[in-house]
Design a protein around this motif. Structure first.
Motif, PDB file in Angstrom:
ATOM      1  N   THR A  56     -42.730  62.543 -79.344  1.00 48.38           N
ATOM      2  CA  THR A  56     -41.771  62.023 -78.370  1.00 48.38           C
ATOM      3  C   THR A  56     -41.011  60.892 -79.043  1.00 48.38           C
ATOM      4  N   ILE A  57     -39.677  61.016 -79.060  1.00 45.16           N
ATOM      5  CA  ILE A  57     -38.876  60.056 -79.819  1.00 45.16           C
ATOM      6  C   ILE A  57     -38.022  59.197 -78.887  1.00 45.16           C
ATOM      7  N   LEU A  58     -38.059  57.908 -79.130  1.00 46.38           N
ATOM      8  CA  LEU A  58     -37.113  56.994 -78.483  1.00 46.38           C
ATOM      9  C   LEU A  58     -36.230  56.429 -79.576  1.00 46.38           C
ATOM     10  N   TYR A  59     -34.936  56.351 -79.330  1.00 47.33           N
ATOM     11  CA  TYR A  59     -33.967  56.097 -80.380  1.00 47.33           C
ATOM     12  C   TYR A  59     -32.884  55.181 -79.813  1.00 47.33           C
ATOM     13  N   THR A  60     -32.343  54.300 -80.631  1.00 46.42           N
ATOM     14  CA  THR A  60     -31.194  53.534 -80.136  1.00 46.42           C
ATOM     15  C   THR A  60     -30.012  53.717 -81.069  1.00 46.42           C
ATOM     16  N   THR A  61     -28.838  53.651 -80.493  1.00 47.74           N
ATOM     17  CA  THR A  61     -27.626  53.718 -81.293  1.00 47.74           C
ATOM     18  C   THR A  61     -26.462  53.099 -80.523  1.00 47.74           C
ATOM     19  N   HIS A  62     -25.420  52.717 -81.266  1.00 48.78           N
ATOM     20  CA  HIS A  62     -24.172  52.367 -80.599  1.00 48.78           C
ATOM     21  C   HIS A  62     -23.106  53.399 -80.974  1.00 48.78           C
ATOM     22  N   MET A  63     -23.552  54.504 -81.596  1.00 53.43           N
ATOM     23  CA  MET A  63     -22.609  55.522 -82.054  1.00 53.43           C
ATOM     24  C   MET A  63     -22.606  56.739 -81.123  1.00 53.43           C
ATOM     25  N   LEU A  64     -21.444  56.982 -80.515  1.00 47.11           N
ATOM     26  CA  LEU A  64     -21.307  58.082 -79.557  1.00 47.11           C
ATOM     27  C   LEU A  64     -21.659  59.420 -80.185  1.00 47.11           C
ATOM     28  N   LYS A  65     -21.167  59.626 -81.395  1.00 48.04           N
ATOM     29  CA  LYS A  65     -21.390  60.909 -82.074  1.00 48.04           C
ATOM     30  C   LYS A  65     -22.873  61.169 -82.258  1.00 48.04           C
ATOM     31  N   GLU A  66     -23.584  60.125 -82.627  1.00 44.80           N
ATOM     32  CA  GLU A  66     -25.016  60.252 -82.860  1.00 44.80           C
ATOM     33  C   GLU A  66     -25.728  60.647 -81.561  1.00 44.80           C
ATOM     34  N   ALA A  67     -25.329  60.020 -80.484  1.00 42.56           N
ATOM     35  CA  ALA A  67     -25.932  60.328 -79.187  1.00 42.56           C
ATOM     36  C   ALA A  67     -25.664  61.784 -78.813  1.00 42.56           C
ATOM     37  N   GLU A  68     -24.417  62.235 -79.031  1.00 43.09           N
ATOM     38  CA  GLU A  68     -24.054  63.617 -78.692  1.00 43.09           C
ATOM     39  C   GLU A  68     -24.811  64.623 -79.545  1.00 43.09           C
ATOM     40  N   GLU A  69     -24.988  64.269 -80.813  1.00 44.02           N
ATOM     41  CA  GLU A  69     -25.629  65.179 -81.763  1.00 44.02           C
ATOM     42  C   GLU A  69     -27.138  65.281 -81.534  1.00 44.02           C
ATOM     43  N   LEU A  70     -27.737  64.171 -81.151  1.00 42.37           N
ATOM     44  CA  LEU A  70     -29.186  64.078 -81.281  1.00 42.37           C
ATOM     45  C   LEU A  70     -29.974  64.002 -79.969  1.00 42.37           C
ATOM     46  N   PHE A  71     -29.407  63.357 -78.955  1.00 44.59           N
ATOM     47  CA  PHE A  71     -30.237  63.016 -77.803  1.00 44.59           C
ATOM     48  C   PHE A  71     -30.359  64.156 -76.800  1.00 44.59           C
ATOM     49  N   ASP A  72     -31.586  64.433 -76.371  1.00 47.82           N
ATOM     50  CA  ASP A  72     -31.767  65.347 -75.237  1.00 47.82           C
ATOM     51  C   ASP A  72     -31.378  64.631 -73.948  1.00 47.82           C
ATOM     52  N   ILE A  73     -31.828  63.396 -73.845  1.00 50.26           N
ATOM     53  CA  ILE A  73     -31.499  62.567 -72.680  1.00 50.26           C
ATOM     54  C   ILE A  73     -30.932  61.238 -73.186  1.00 50.26           C
ATOM     55  N   VAL A  74     -29.819  60.822 -72.580  1.00 49.40           N
ATOM     56  CA  VAL A  74     -29.157  59.583 -72.972  1.00 49.40           C
ATOM     57  C   VAL A  74     -29.305  58.558 -71.847  1.00 49.40           C
ATOM     58  N   GLY A  75     -29.648  57.337 -72.219  1.00 45.12           N
ATOM     59  CA  GLY A  75     -29.591  56.233 -71.273  1.00 45.12           C
ATOM     60  C   GLY A  75     -28.472  55.315 -71.715  1.00 45.12           C
ATOM     61  N   ILE A  76     -27.490  55.113 -70.853  1.00 45.96           N
ATOM     62  CA  ILE A  76     -26.371  54.236 -71.223  1.00 45.96           C
ATOM     63  C   ILE A  76     -26.682  52.822 -70.770  1.00 45.96           C
TER      64      ILE A  76
END
Ligand SMILES: Nc1ncnc2c1ncn2[C@@H]1O[C@H](COP(=O)(O)OP(=O)(O)OP(=O)(O)O)[C@@H](O)[C@H]1O
Ligand SMILES: [Mg+2]
Length: 304
Positions: free
Chosen positions: A184-204
């Motif tokens: 189970t992965i928790l990840y942070t980013t400020h990059m929209l592309k990364e979120a679109e590419e990688l996240f199953d679920i996004v928390g804004i």
């Protein structure tokens, strides 16, 4: 399941978290997307128990992590945003040191370290001092250092900061493989592309508040449903009136610009055009993006 409940945390007068709650199902990538200072690192430091919250609780599989810190430290791996590696040691020595901290014996520590170094693409650098590594190599080493004890839950705080595109792709593949293995992965980013590419679920997250949670598609559907379509058409001479009724139409160039209420309406438009024998030479879809979601939720743009 990981359950984060009503986290609050201040640093003197700065209220960094104002009641952050979310749940993460097992075996997915959950990502916090937000600008500098949003509260991503503070959230991760609390979930990794490096920092105590002023208020709120965190549970893994129903157990309170603050009341079971020793147990949780074995289950959880934390990769900090700031590099936590020794420059004077080699990659292998760094990993072995970490492995031994987690109680792995000498030969197990080495085996596990070599295995992870190879998987992340540092095979050739195993016995080189970290001070000779490039920034991207250091990031990759930093990443696997958090995984050495084979944790179930992995917290990655901006693990691709300052990394080139090719190396990013390698890291994404590595992380996707971890998910396939059941992590189970928790990840942070400020990059929209990364979120679109990688996240199953996004928390804004913005300003210490979690504004919305969901899959990219769901968030778009809910917070940025309207889509702008730009079409270049051929074979449309007989249908000028019809096309003008759809949107902004230029009869000379065949350029049609129209707003549709949601992405799911696009198929209907194409069908209508097809049924009249109008040929679509080119189509551009604009607006249905996480970028618009972010703008609509926070009132500002998130620059990559
Ligand atoms: N040790 C600290 N002392 C004082 N204020 C802090 C401290 N750490 C964080 N803050 C403040 O708390 C808020 C949240 O910071 P945090 O590091 O959690 O944000 P972030 O989303 O991780 O940002 P970034 O994208 O820059 O890493 C910010 O306003 C920040 O200035
Ligand atoms: Mg941070």
């Amino acid at each position: 399941m990981l359950e984060v409940k009503s986290l609050e945390r201040s640093y003197e007068e700065v209220k960094a978290l104002k009641g952050v709650s979310f749940k993460v199902e097992n075996g997915i990538i959950f990502g916090l997307l937000g600008p500098n200072g949003a509260g991503k690192t503070t959230t991760f430091k609390i979930v990794s128990t490096l920092l105590n919250p002023d208020n709120g609780e965190v549970f893994w599989e129903g157990k309170n992590i603050f009341e079971n810190k020793k147990w949780w430290k074995k289950k959880m791996g934390y990769v900090p945003q700031e590099l936590a590696i020794y420059n004077e040691l080699t990659g292998l020595e760094n990993c072995i040191l970490m492995a031994e901290l987690y109680g792995l014996s000498g030969s197990d520590a080495k085996k596990k370290s070599v295995y992870l170094l190879e998987r992340i693409g540092l095979k050739d650098k195993v016995n080189h001092k970290v001070k000779t590594y490039s920034g991207g190599m250091k990031r990759r080493l930093n990443l696997i250092m958090g995984l050495i004890h084979n944790p179930e839950v992995i917290l990655l705080d901006e693990p691709t900061a300052g990394i080139d595109v090719q190396t990013k792709v390698k890291i994404y593949d590595f992380i996707k493989d971890l998910v396939k293995e059941g992590k189970t992965i928790l990840y942070t980013t400020h990059m929209l592309k990364e979120a679109e590419e990688l996240f199953d679920i996004v928390g804004i997250i913005d300003n210490g508040v979690l504004k919305a949670i969901g899959s990219v598609d769901k968030l778009i559907e809910e917070y940025a449903p309207s889509v702008l379509l730009e079409l270049r058409l051929k074979n449309m001479e007989k249908h000028i009136d019809f096309l003008s009724s759809l949107g902004e139409f230029n009869g000379e160039t065949g350029f049609l610009k129209l707003n549709v209420p949601s992405q799911s309406d696009i198929a209907g438009i194409i069908e209508k055009l097809n049924s009249k024998g109008i040929i679509i030479e080119n189509m551009v879809i604009k607006g249905a993006s996480l970028e618009t979601v972010f703008l609509n939720l926070t009132g500002r743009e998130l620059r990559d």
